[in-house]
Design a protein around this motif. Structure first.
Motif, mmCIF file in Angstrom:
data_model
loop_
_atom_site.group_PDB
_atom_site.id
_atom_site.type_symbol
_atom_site.label_atom_id
_atom_site.label_comp_id
_atom_site.label_asym_id
_atom_site.label_seq_id
_atom_site.Cartn_x
_atom_site.Cartn_y
_atom_site.Cartn_z
ATOM 1 N N UNK A 1 -4.696 10.137 -13.205
ATOM 2 C CA UNK A 1 -4.257 11.373 -13.856
ATOM 3 C C UNK A 1 -4.270 12.544 -12.875
ATOM 4 N N UNK A 2 -5.328 12.660 -12.083
ATOM 5 C CA UNK A 2 -5.445 13.770 -11.141
ATOM 6 C C UNK A 2 -4.361 13.711 -10.072
ATOM 7 N N UNK A 3 -4.083 12.502 -9.584
ATOM 8 C CA UNK A 3 -3.156 12.324 -8.462
ATOM 9 C C UNK A 3 -1.757 11.909 -8.903
ATOM 10 N N UNK A 4 -1.531 11.888 -10.205
ATOM 11 C CA UNK A 4 -0.198 11.580 -10.743
ATOM 12 C C UNK A 4 0.294 10.205 -10.285
ATOM 13 N N UNK A 5 -0.576 9.222 -10.344
ATOM 14 C CA UNK A 5 -0.255 7.863 -9.923
ATOM 15 C C UNK A 5 0.338 7.094 -11.103
ATOM 16 N N UNK A 6 1.457 6.417 -10.908
ATOM 17 C CA UNK A 6 2.087 5.678 -12.020
ATOM 18 C C UNK A 6 1.163 4.620 -12.621
ATOM 19 N N UNK A 7 1.419 4.282 -13.867
ATOM 20 C CA UNK A 7 0.562 3.373 -14.632
ATOM 21 C C UNK A 7 0.407 2.004 -13.971
ATOM 22 N N UNK A 8 1.501 1.467 -13.399
ATOM 23 C CA UNK A 8 1.456 0.099 -12.879
ATOM 24 C C UNK A 8 0.934 0.005 -11.450
ATOM 25 N N UNK A 9 0.567 1.124 -10.856
ATOM 26 C CA UNK A 9 0.010 1.137 -9.504
ATOM 27 C C UNK A 9 -1.511 1.070 -9.596
ATOM 28 N N UNK A 10 -2.123 0.232 -8.764
ATOM 29 C CA UNK A 10 -3.577 0.087 -8.779
ATOM 30 C C UNK A 10 -4.213 0.968 -7.710
ATOM 31 N N UNK A 11 -5.300 1.621 -8.052
ATOM 32 C CA UNK A 11 -6.097 2.374 -7.077
ATOM 33 C C UNK A 11 -7.089 1.402 -6.439
ATOM 34 N N UNK A 12 -6.983 1.236 -5.122
ATOM 35 C CA UNK A 12 -7.861 0.300 -4.422
ATOM 36 C C UNK A 12 -9.019 1.017 -3.744
ATOM 37 N N UNK B 1 0.794 -1.223 0.000
ATOM 38 C CA UNK B 1 0.000 0.000 0.000
ATOM 39 C C UNK B 1 0.833 1.282 0.000
ATOM 40 N N UNK B 2 0.230 2.336 -0.550
ATOM 41 C CA UNK B 2 0.658 3.718 -0.347
ATOM 42 C C UNK B 2 -0.582 4.528 -0.025
ATOM 43 N N UNK B 3 -0.389 5.655 0.666
ATOM 44 C CA UNK B 3 -1.498 6.495 1.090
ATOM 45 C C UNK B 3 -1.262 7.919 0.585
ATOM 46 N N UNK C 1 -6.391 8.496 -0.772
ATOM 47 C CA UNK C 1 -6.354 7.507 -1.846
ATOM 48 C C UNK C 1 -5.382 6.402 -1.432
ATOM 49 N N UNK C 2 -5.866 5.155 -1.423
ATOM 50 C CA UNK C 2 -5.032 4.014 -1.039
ATOM 51 C C UNK C 2 -4.752 3.192 -2.284
ATOM 52 N N UNK C 3 -3.485 2.960 -2.539
ATOM 53 C CA UNK C 3 -3.069 2.268 -3.751
ATOM 54 C C UNK C 3 -2.372 0.957 -3.413
ATOM 55 N N UNK C 4 -2.173 0.136 -4.447
ATOM 56 C CA UNK C 4 -1.480 -1.138 -4.314
ATOM 57 C C UNK C 4 -0.379 -1.217 -5.367
ATOM 58 N N UNK D 1 -13.680 6.509 -12.748
ATOM 59 C CA UNK D 1 -12.849 5.797 -13.721
ATOM 60 C C UNK D 1 -11.427 5.854 -13.167
ATOM 61 N N UNK D 2 -10.809 4.702 -12.992
ATOM 62 C CA UNK D 2 -9.494 4.654 -12.347
ATOM 63 C C UNK D 2 -8.469 5.523 -13.058
#
Length: 247
Positions: free
Chosen positions: A176-187, A66-68, A119-122, A170-171
């Motif tokens: 795009x809004x939070x500048x999350x890398x392509x290979x990281x999943x939004x959980x 996870x990341x927060x 936002x919690x990611x994986x 839409x993930x």
């Protein structure tokens, strides 16, 4: 006992009755808060405690995927709300006519009202390509991240903090809004803030969306469809106070 402590083990045992009641109370009175947030800031120390509770969750192979992302900026919140509203308009049309009136009455998000969005990611690559426990189920890292969310949610309930899970996005827009890398999943995308009151029962039940299923219909013994009759006895069914269902 000395050898046990050297092995990294500590004595196990049940909590006190008062401690157990507090745990079950948090579980059974937790609610998904949609619009009741107060305009009161969350102290940094409190938010840190909630994040530490999330970080203490179990994870497959101890990969801690996870990341927060803590979102407090008004422009970021506005962008997220716009993304939600676009997806929500699509969602409305997916329900049958008899459900749309109820759906339209629900306050499904508090993105701008809540003082903190989270936002919690994986990260599926955190522990490399081969992860202990994930070899045959590639979704175990996502499941682990959901455990972190549940930890945070229960800790928040104990702290008097309301939490709402916004899932209508839409993930790719969120990334795009939070500048999350392509290979990281939004959980999960959560709204956090103090609230004055919580529903005594799940809001969707109170407002006529769905009723709680009977747990007797959901427990099987040894194989699918075989009723677990031993768990249906009255003395078993009454092991906890009726505090309402979760959600």
């Amino acid at each position: 006992m000395q050898d046990t402590m050297l092995d990294g083990l500590a004595p196990a045992g049940a909590f006190s009755e008062r401690e157990r009641e507090a745990v079950y109370r948090a579980i059974h009175t937790r609610r998904d808060v949609r619009d009741q947030f107060l305009p009161k800031a969350l102290p940094d120390a409190l938010l840190r405690r909630l994040l530490e509770a999330a970080h203490a969750a179990p994870s497959v192979g101890f990969m801690q995927p996870w990341n927060f992302i803590v979102v407090t900026d008004g422009k970021q919140k506005a962008a997220m709300r716009a993304a939600f509203e676009r997806a929500n308009a699509e969602a409305t049309s997916m329900f049958p006519e008899e459900k749309r009136e109820i759906y339209d009455r629900l306050k499904l998000e508090g993105i701008e009202k809540a003082p903190v969005n989270l936002c919690i990611t994986c990260d599926p690559n955190r522990a490399g390509p081969i992860v202990l426990g994930r070899t045959h189920n590639p979704l175990m890292d996502s499941y682990s991240t959901v455990c972190a969310i549940q930890n945070l949610w229960l800790a928040a309930r104990a702290e008097g903090v309301g939490v709402g899970w916004v899932s209508i996005f839409h993930e790719e827009e969120v990334k795009s809004i939070l500048n999350i890398p392509r290979d990281i999943r939004v959980i999960g995308y959560l709204c956090l803030g103090f609230v004055e009151a919580l529903y005594s029962e799940p809001e969707l039940q109170i407002k006529g969306w769905r009723k709680r299923l009977a747990i007797e219909d959901l427990i099987f013994a040894d194989s699918w469809g075989t009723a677990a009759t031993d768990l249906m006895e009255p003395e078993v069914a009454e092991v906890r106070p009726k505090m309402g269902g979760a959600d």
